[in-house]
Write a protein that holds these residues in place. Structure first.
Motif, short mmCIF file in Angstrom:
data_model
loop_
_atom_site.label_atom_id
_atom_site.label_comp_id
_atom_site.label_asym_id
_atom_site.label_seq_id
_atom_site.Cartn_x
_atom_site.Cartn_y
_atom_site.Cartn_z
N GLY A 143 0.84 -1.19 0.00
CA GLY A 143 0.00 0.00 0.00
C GLY A 143 0.88 1.24 0.00
O GLY A 143 2.05 1.19 0.36
N ASP A 201 -5.31 6.06 3.12
CA ASP A 201 -5.94 4.89 2.52
C ASP A 201 -5.43 4.71 1.10
O ASP A 201 -4.44 5.32 0.69
CB ASP A 201 -7.47 5.01 2.56
N ALA A 202 -6.15 3.90 0.33
CA ALA A 202 -5.70 3.59 -1.03
C ALA A 202 -5.82 4.78 -1.98
O ALA A 202 -5.21 4.77 -3.06
CB ALA A 202 -6.51 2.41 -1.58
#
Length: 255
Positions: free
Chosen positions: A61, A146-147
């Motif tokens: 990630g 986050d992504a």
């Protein structure tokens, strides 16, 4: 006064066509660390040839990979950059002066980012000055997010630099559309399934986004690239609403 050391941390995968520009602009740094997550286009060899230390790490990630990259550096200060960015000489001088004379309570620096797209430096439409916190004192910051969005969080005072990072954003319109498609997929996967009304809301949001970029934030002054940016920004807003609705449709079909 002893000169503080500076490391540059970069994450990359299949960036051989553009990371060379960044590495050639990094000569002011004491070391450059590139964390590669499995390139197949020769990125690793190119980076090593241009003086970087290359480390392989499976993709965990964005935030996690950027934290891993910072952990591999050895200098007092870490400058976090992306493979499509570049440090002009004026910014390099400002960075070296800043870390040399900064107060002990200062833990990081932000700087504007100036993006080049479709043959033009984009100065309107909300793309500039686009301040980013990228320079951090060792042990005083970490990436979180986050992504879709990641941010460098600093434990301490952050000051601003005036010279911009140069950002060679997107390889072309097709690359921008590819990014829009990927990001809207991620958005829809993170949102609960939406009804048909959500798509209608998306139309309004998309129209508002176009007016924001092109009129209110003066994207019209960036010429045809400014128009394309505004249209694609609006398309992204609509597409993520439509895909959230599509997710709900698929769940109904599965019942």
């Amino acid at each position: 006064m002893e000169k503080p050391t500076i490391s540059i941390a970069v994450i990359a995968k299949n960036e051989a066509d553009r990371i060379g520009r960044l590495l050639k602009s990094a000569s002011f740094a004491d070391e450059v660390v590139v964390v590669d997550s499995g390139s197949t286009d020769g990125t690793q060899v190119l980076c090593e040839r241009l003086g970087a230390r290359v480390i392989f790490n499976e993709w965990p990630g964005y935030a996690e990979q950027k934290n891993f990259a910072m952990e591999q550096t050895t200098s007092e200060w870490v400058l976090n950059l992306d493979a499509d960015e570049e440090i002009a000489g004026t910014l390099a001088v400002e960075i070296m002066d800043a870390v040399l004379h900064t107060a002990p309570e200062v833990s990081g620096f932000s700087m504007p980012r100036l993006s080049r797209y479709l043959g033009r430096w984009i100065k309107y439409g909300g793309w500039y000055p686009d301040y980013k916190v990228r320079l951090v004192r060792r042990g005083s910051g970490s990436w979180s997010g986050d992504a879709l969005h990641e941010k460098l969080l600093i434990d301490g005072k952050v000051e601003r630099l005036s010279q911009p990072i140069l950002h060679h954003v997107y390889r072309g319109i097709a690359d921008q559309i590819k990014t829009i498609n990927r990001f809207s997929d991620i958005y829809a996967a993170q949102k609960p399934p939406a009804g048909s009304g959500f798509v209608l809301v998306g139309v309004g949001h998309a129209l508002g986004k176009f007016l924001e970029c092109y009129v209110w934030k003066l994207g019209v002054l960036d010429g045809i690239p400014g128009l394309i940016i505004a249209m694609n920004s609006a398309w992204y807003v609509f597409l993520k609403h439509a895909k959230a609705w599509e997710t709900g449709l698929r769940e109904k079909d599965d019942v």
